[in-house]
Design a protein around this motif. Structure first.
Motif, PDB file in Angstrom:
ATOM      1  N   UNK A  58       0.861  -1.182   0.000  1.00 40.48           N
ATOM      2  CA  UNK A  58       0.000   0.000   0.000  1.00 40.48           C
ATOM      3  C   UNK A  58       0.892   1.225   0.000  1.00 40.48           C
ATOM      4  N   UNK A  59       0.525   2.242  -0.787  1.00 38.19           N
ATOM      5  CA  UNK A  59       1.348   3.442  -0.821  1.00 38.19           C
ATOM      6  C   UNK A  59       0.736   4.530  -1.678  1.00 38.19           C
ATOM      7  N   UNK A  60       1.452   5.637  -1.764  1.00 39.33           N
ATOM      8  CA  UNK A  60       1.012   6.801  -2.529  1.00 39.33           C
ATOM      9  C   UNK A  60       1.737   6.845  -3.873  1.00 39.33           C
ATOM     10  N   UNK A  61       0.989   7.213  -4.900  1.00 41.30           N
ATOM     11  CA  UNK A  61       1.543   7.486  -6.225  1.00 41.30           C
ATOM     12  C   UNK A  61       1.210   8.944  -6.503  1.00 41.30           C
ATOM     13  N   UNK A  62       2.255   9.773  -6.632  1.00 42.30           N
ATOM     14  CA  UNK A  62       2.021  11.215  -6.765  1.00 42.30           C
ATOM     15  C   UNK A  62       2.939  11.821  -7.805  1.00 42.30           C
ATOM     16  N   UNK A  63       2.471  12.923  -8.359  1.00 41.31           N
ATOM     17  CA  UNK A  63       3.325  13.737  -9.204  1.00 41.31           C
ATOM     18  C   UNK A  63       2.953  13.761 -10.663  1.00 41.31           C
ATOM     19  N   UNK A  81       4.751  12.811 -13.201  1.00 38.70           N
ATOM     20  CA  UNK A  81       5.119  11.619 -13.962  1.00 38.70           C
ATOM     21  C   UNK A  81       3.931  10.648 -14.062  1.00 38.70           C
ATOM     22  N   UNK A  82       3.204  10.468 -12.966  1.00 35.24           N
ATOM     23  CA  UNK A  82       2.050   9.564 -12.960  1.00 35.24           C
ATOM     24  C   UNK A  82       0.956  10.104 -13.874  1.00 35.24           C
ATOM     25  N   UNK A  83       0.769  11.397 -13.877  1.00 38.63           N
ATOM     26  CA  UNK A  83      -0.228  12.020 -14.732  1.00 38.63           C
ATOM     27  C   UNK A  83       0.091  11.897 -16.206  1.00 38.63           C
ATOM     28  N   UNK A  84       1.359  11.730 -16.523  1.00 37.75           N
ATOM     29  CA  UNK A  84       1.727  11.530 -17.927  1.00 37.75           C
ATOM     30  C   UNK A  84       1.308  10.142 -18.399  1.00 37.75           C
ATOM     31  N   UNK A  85       1.123   9.207 -17.488  1.00 37.35           N
ATOM     32  CA  UNK A  85       0.626   7.877 -17.850  1.00 37.35           C
ATOM     33  C   UNK A  85      -0.892   7.906 -17.962  1.00 37.35           C
ATOM     34  N   UNK A  86      -1.565   8.505 -16.990  1.00 38.93           N
ATOM     35  CA  UNK A  86      -3.030   8.469 -16.898  1.00 38.93           C
ATOM     36  C   UNK A  86      -3.727   9.583 -17.644  1.00 38.93           C
ATOM     37  N   UNK A  87      -3.015  10.652 -17.949  1.00 36.97           N
ATOM     38  CA  UNK A  87      -3.629  11.807 -18.594  1.00 36.97           C
ATOM     39  C   UNK A  87      -4.338  12.724 -17.614  1.00 36.97           C
ATOM     40  N   UNK A  88      -4.098  12.546 -16.306  1.00 37.42           N
ATOM     41  CA  UNK A  88      -4.782  13.346 -15.287  1.00 37.42           C
ATOM     42  C   UNK A  88      -3.936  14.474 -14.715  1.00 37.42           C
ATOM     43  N   UNK A  89      -2.756  14.677 -15.240  1.00 34.52           N
ATOM     44  CA  UNK A  89      -1.912  15.760 -14.737  1.00 34.52           C
ATOM     45  C   UNK A  89      -1.281  15.420 -13.394  1.00 34.52           C
ATOM     46  N   UNK A  90      -1.080  16.443 -12.568  1.00 34.15           N
ATOM     47  CA  UNK A  90      -0.421  16.260 -11.279  1.00 34.15           C
ATOM     48  C   UNK A  90      -1.383  15.552 -10.315  1.00 34.15           C
ATOM     49  N   UNK A  91      -1.256  14.242 -10.216  1.00 36.71           N
ATOM     50  CA  UNK A  91      -2.219  13.469  -9.446  1.00 36.71           C
ATOM     51  C   UNK A  91      -1.632  12.967  -8.133  1.00 36.71           C
ATOM     52  N   UNK A  92      -2.534  12.628  -7.229  1.00 39.20           N
ATOM     53  CA  UNK A  92      -2.192  12.021  -5.951  1.00 39.20           C
ATOM     54  C   UNK A  92      -3.182  10.885  -5.719  1.00 39.20           C
ATOM     55  N   UNK A  93      -2.664   9.665  -5.665  1.00 39.53           N
ATOM     56  CA  UNK A  93      -3.507   8.485  -5.567  1.00 39.53           C
ATOM     57  C   UNK A  93      -2.915   7.539  -4.528  1.00 39.53           C
ATOM     58  N   UNK A  94      -3.751   7.093  -3.598  1.00 40.77           N
ATOM     59  CA  UNK A  94      -3.326   6.046  -2.666  1.00 40.77           C
ATOM     60  C   UNK A  94      -3.742   4.719  -3.276  1.00 40.77           C
ATOM     61  N   UNK A  95      -2.803   3.781  -3.357  1.00 41.07           N
ATOM     62  CA  UNK A  95      -3.113   2.484  -3.953  1.00 41.07           C
ATOM     63  C   UNK A  95      -2.843   1.360  -2.962  1.00 41.07           C
ATOM     64  N   UNK A  96      -3.541   0.266  -3.181  1.00 41.97           N
ATOM     65  CA  UNK A  96      -3.294  -0.971  -2.453  1.00 41.97           C
ATOM     66  C   UNK A  96      -3.280  -2.091  -3.483  1.00 41.97           C
TER      67      UNK A  96
END
Length: 150
Positions: free
Chosen positions: A36-41, A43-58
């Motif tokens: 479990x952790x955070x995916x932020x920034x 770089x992640x938005x360049x994959x998803x197309x959502x821009x500067x994102x902050x997502x907690x994942x498990x």
């Protein structure tokens, strides 16, 4: 030039509101929390197309280690659509199907966490007993008990 070969399917992603509740549901089903952790920034938005994102994942993994569910809780940007209550004939994601050794026991355990049977448990020839259920947040899954040794 040779064609690239598919190696495997790594995971299926589900966006949720409450990671804790959904993790507990899938643990009761038999998956294990792998991490479990955070995916932020950016770089992640360049994959998803959502821009500067902050997502907690498990990341949840099946007992055999071969299949995973990635549960995501978006902090930024906020969720803009909700398809969790869509009927099974809606376009898009339908459900994930899990094989279980005892469908009745599995249902009894998941009912205690608020799971609801979509209609009924049915028998498909002499192959499976199976059903669809809605878990926390309306997540639709299927469970199937093989009637013969697999």
């Amino acid at each position: 030039m040779s064609k690239s070969k598919l190696l495997r399917m790594d995971n299926v992603g589900i966006v949720v509101e409450s990671l804790d509740e959904v993790i507990a549901f899938f643990i009761e089903l038999g998956l294990k929390l792998e991490g479990r952790g955070m995916i932020e920034g950016e770089w992640a938005g360049r994959v998803t197309g959502l821009g500067n994102q902050s997502v907690e994942i498990a990341m949840m993994v099946t007992p055999d280690g071969n299949s995973r569910l990635e549960l995501s809780r978006f902090i930024r940007p906020e969720v803009i659509e909700d398809h969790r209550k869509a009927p099974v004939n809606a376009l898009g994601y339908l459900r994930v199907m899990f094989a279980v050794s005892d469908i009745d026991d599995t249902l009894d355990r998941l009912y205690k966490l608020g799971a609801e049977l979509v209609e009924e448990v049915v028998r498909y020839q002499d192959v499976y007993r199976l059903c669809y259920i809605r878990g926390p947040e309306g997540i639709l899954i299927g469970i199937a008990e093989p009637l013969t040794k697999q």
